[in-house]
Write an enzyme that holds these catalytic residues in place. Structure first.
Site, PDB file in Angstrom:
ATOM      1  N   LYS A   9      19.857  65.616  25.057  1.00  0.00           N
ATOM      2  CA  LYS A   9      21.097  66.260  24.628  1.00  0.00           C
ATOM      3  C   LYS A   9      21.860  65.346  23.667  1.00  0.00           C
ATOM      4  O   LYS A   9      21.522  64.156  23.513  1.00  0.00           O
ATOM      5  CB  LYS A   9      21.924  66.620  25.863  1.00  0.00           C
ATOM      6  CG  LYS A   9      21.236  67.693  26.747  1.00  0.00           C
ATOM      7  CD  LYS A   9      22.014  67.950  28.036  1.00  0.00           C
ATOM      8  CE  LYS A   9      21.383  69.071  28.855  1.00  0.00           C
ATOM      9  NZ  LYS A   9      22.075  69.259  30.156  1.00  0.00           N
ATOM     10  N   TYR A  49      20.511  78.893  26.840  1.00  0.00           N
ATOM     11  CA  TYR A  49      21.178  78.899  28.145  1.00  0.00           C
ATOM     12  C   TYR A  49      21.587  80.316  28.580  1.00  0.00           C
ATOM     13  O   TYR A  49      22.507  80.468  29.386  1.00  0.00           O
ATOM     14  CB  TYR A  49      22.402  77.983  28.114  1.00  0.00           C
ATOM     15  CG  TYR A  49      22.060  76.504  28.295  1.00  0.00           C
ATOM     16  CD1 TYR A  49      21.372  76.050  29.419  1.00  0.00           C
ATOM     17  CD2 TYR A  49      22.444  75.561  27.345  1.00  0.00           C
ATOM     18  CE1 TYR A  49      21.071  74.707  29.592  1.00  0.00           C
ATOM     19  CE2 TYR A  49      22.155  74.207  27.508  1.00  0.00           C
ATOM     20  CZ  TYR A  49      21.466  73.794  28.644  1.00  0.00           C
ATOM     21  OH  TYR A  49      21.170  72.454  28.818  1.00  0.00           O
ATOM     22  N   ASN A 112      25.094  65.011  30.950  1.00  0.00           N
ATOM     23  CA  ASN A 112      23.972  64.534  31.778  1.00  0.00           C
ATOM     24  C   ASN A 112      22.691  64.278  30.984  1.00  0.00           C
ATOM     25  O   ASN A 112      21.596  64.275  31.535  1.00  0.00           O
ATOM     26  CB  ASN A 112      23.761  65.444  33.001  1.00  0.00           C
ATOM     27  CG  ASN A 112      23.336  66.846  32.644  1.00  0.00           C
ATOM     28  OD1 ASN A 112      23.187  67.178  31.466  1.00  0.00           O
ATOM     29  ND2 ASN A 112      23.138  67.671  33.646  1.00  0.00           N
ATOM     30  N   HIS A 115      17.737  67.712  29.285  1.00  0.00           N
ATOM     31  CA  HIS A 115      17.361  68.997  29.861  1.00  0.00           C
ATOM     32  C   HIS A 115      15.870  69.003  30.138  1.00  0.00           C
ATOM     33  O   HIS A 115      15.097  68.466  29.350  1.00  0.00           O
ATOM     34  CB  HIS A 115      17.683  70.129  28.863  1.00  0.00           C
ATOM     35  CG  HIS A 115      16.995  71.428  29.212  1.00  0.00           C
ATOM     36  ND1 HIS A 115      17.544  72.330  30.089  1.00  0.00           N
ATOM     37  CD2 HIS A 115      15.798  71.946  28.839  1.00  0.00           C
ATOM     38  CE1 HIS A 115      16.708  73.365  30.227  1.00  0.00           C
ATOM     39  NE2 HIS A 115      15.642  73.153  29.478  1.00  0.00           N
ATOM     40  N   GLU A 126      11.011  78.597  26.964  1.00  0.00           N
ATOM     41  CA  GLU A 126      11.750  77.601  26.182  1.00  0.00           C
ATOM     42  C   GLU A 126      10.881  77.014  25.072  1.00  0.00           C
ATOM     43  O   GLU A 126      11.356  76.812  23.950  1.00  0.00           O
ATOM     44  CB  GLU A 126      12.298  76.507  27.116  1.00  0.00           C
ATOM     45  CG  GLU A 126      13.415  77.041  28.000  1.00  0.00           C
ATOM     46  CD  GLU A 126      13.867  76.114  29.124  1.00  0.00           C
ATOM     47  OE1 GLU A 126      14.738  76.527  29.911  1.00  0.00           O
ATOM     48  OE2 GLU A 126      13.348  74.982  29.225  1.00  0.00           O
TER      49      GLU A 126
HETATM   50  P1  DAT Z   1      19.739  71.606  34.964  1.00  0.00           P
HETATM   51  O1  DAT Z   1      20.135  71.082  33.613  1.00  0.00           O
HETATM   52  O2  DAT Z   1      19.609  70.502  35.975  1.00  0.00           O
HETATM   53  O3  DAT Z   1      18.536  72.515  34.924  1.00  0.00           O
HETATM   54  P2  DAT Z   1      21.319  74.036  35.252  1.00  0.00           P
HETATM   55  O4  DAT Z   1      20.203  74.731  34.555  1.00  0.00           O
HETATM   56  O5  DAT Z   1      21.793  74.605  36.543  1.00  0.00           O
HETATM   57  O6  DAT Z   1      20.960  72.483  35.501  1.00  0.00           O
HETATM   58  O7  DAT Z   1      22.589  73.949  34.282  1.00  0.00           O
HETATM   59  C1  DAT Z   1      22.407  73.628  32.923  1.00  0.00           C
HETATM   60  C2  DAT Z   1      23.448  72.613  32.539  1.00  0.00           C
HETATM   61  O8  DAT Z   1      24.750  73.175  32.710  1.00  0.00           O
HETATM   62  C3  DAT Z   1      23.455  71.349  33.388  1.00  0.00           C
HETATM   63  O9  DAT Z   1      22.528  70.379  32.924  1.00  0.00           O
HETATM   64  C4  DAT Z   1      24.863  70.885  33.251  1.00  0.00           C
HETATM   65  C5  DAT Z   1      25.643  72.184  33.139  1.00  0.00           C
HETATM   66  N1  DAT Z   1      26.182  72.569  34.458  1.00  0.00           N
HETATM   67  C6  DAT Z   1      25.479  73.044  35.505  1.00  0.00           C
HETATM   68  N2  DAT Z   1      26.263  73.289  36.554  1.00  0.00           N
HETATM   69  C7  DAT Z   1      27.512  72.927  36.165  1.00  0.00           C
HETATM   70  C8  DAT Z   1      28.778  72.929  36.804  1.00  0.00           C
HETATM   71  N3  DAT Z   1      28.929  73.350  38.058  1.00  0.00           N
HETATM   72  N4  DAT Z   1      29.850  72.491  36.085  1.00  0.00           N
HETATM   73  C9  DAT Z   1      29.702  72.070  34.813  1.00  0.00           C
HETATM   74  N5  DAT Z   1      28.532  72.047  34.145  1.00  0.00           N
HETATM   75  C10 DAT Z   1      27.459  72.468  34.820  1.00  0.00           C
HETATM   76 MG    MG Z   2      18.285  74.360  34.055  1.00  0.00          MG
END
Ligand code: DAT
Ligand code: MG
Length: 148
Positions: A9, A49, A112, A115, A126
């Site tokens: 990212k 997303y 974070n 991805h 993807e």
């Molecule tokens: P991951 O990236 O671990 O697959 P995800 O697909 O659930 O997680 O979410 C995509 C991204 O969105 C994640 O890397 C960070 C953001 N995100 C997820 N949950 C969040 C939350 N509760 N508050 C803020 N950002 C969040």
């Molecule tokens: Mg995810």
């Protein structure tokens, strides 16, 4: 062999973590089959997303992803989707184990660093979105030293 989509990212690029992250996947024994540094636009980030479009953090997430260049990659190897997620660590860095990328390099859920696809099916989608021409086809001469 299985493939996954990994994206460093904008914060990971800005913080100079690209080499470190690639190195972790390489040293594990996975193969880099596609890579590009790109700035994606809002529409593209929203497509990536799309599954999260109803979430309250969606707009902030999209802003973050379009805030600078990202490194998009295809990695290949045995169980690379699940193992890639383990290398990356839990979504929220306050819960990511030390030794994982997020555990070692991130503090905030909204910064974070990386991805990774969460299933073989989302990896397929993807990779098709980010690499419409597919993966590069090459084989490592070291494969017999890593795979039985
Ligand atoms: P991951 O990236 O671990 O697959 P995800 O697909 O659930 O997680 O979410 C995509 C991204 O969105 C994640 O890397 C960070 C953001 N995100 C997820 N949950 C969040 C939350 N509760 N508050 C803020 N950002 C969040
Ligand atoms: Mg995810």
């Amino acid at each position: 062999m299985e493939q996954t989509f990994i994206m460093i990212k904008p914060d990971g690029v800005q913080r100079g973590l690209v080499g470190e992250i690639i190195s972790r996947f390489e040293k594990k024994g996975f193969y880099l089959k596609g890579m590009k540094l790109v700035n994606v636009d809002r529409t593209f980030a929203e497509r990536h997303y799309a599954d999260l479009s109803a979430k309250s953090f969606f707009d902030g997430l999209v802003e973050y992803i379009i805030s600078g260049p990202v490194v998009a990659m295809i990695w290949e190897g045995k169980n690379v989707v699940l193992t890639g997620r383990k290398i990356i660590g839990a979504t929220n860095p306050s819960e990511s184990a030390p030794g994982t990328i997020r555990g070692d390099f991130a503090v905030e859920i909204g910064r974070n660093v990386i991805h990774g696809s969460d299933s073989v099916e989302s990896a397929r989608k993807e990779i098709a979105l980010w690499f419409p021409d597919g993966a590069e086809n090459w084989g490592s001469s070291l494969q017999p030293w890593i795979y039985e």
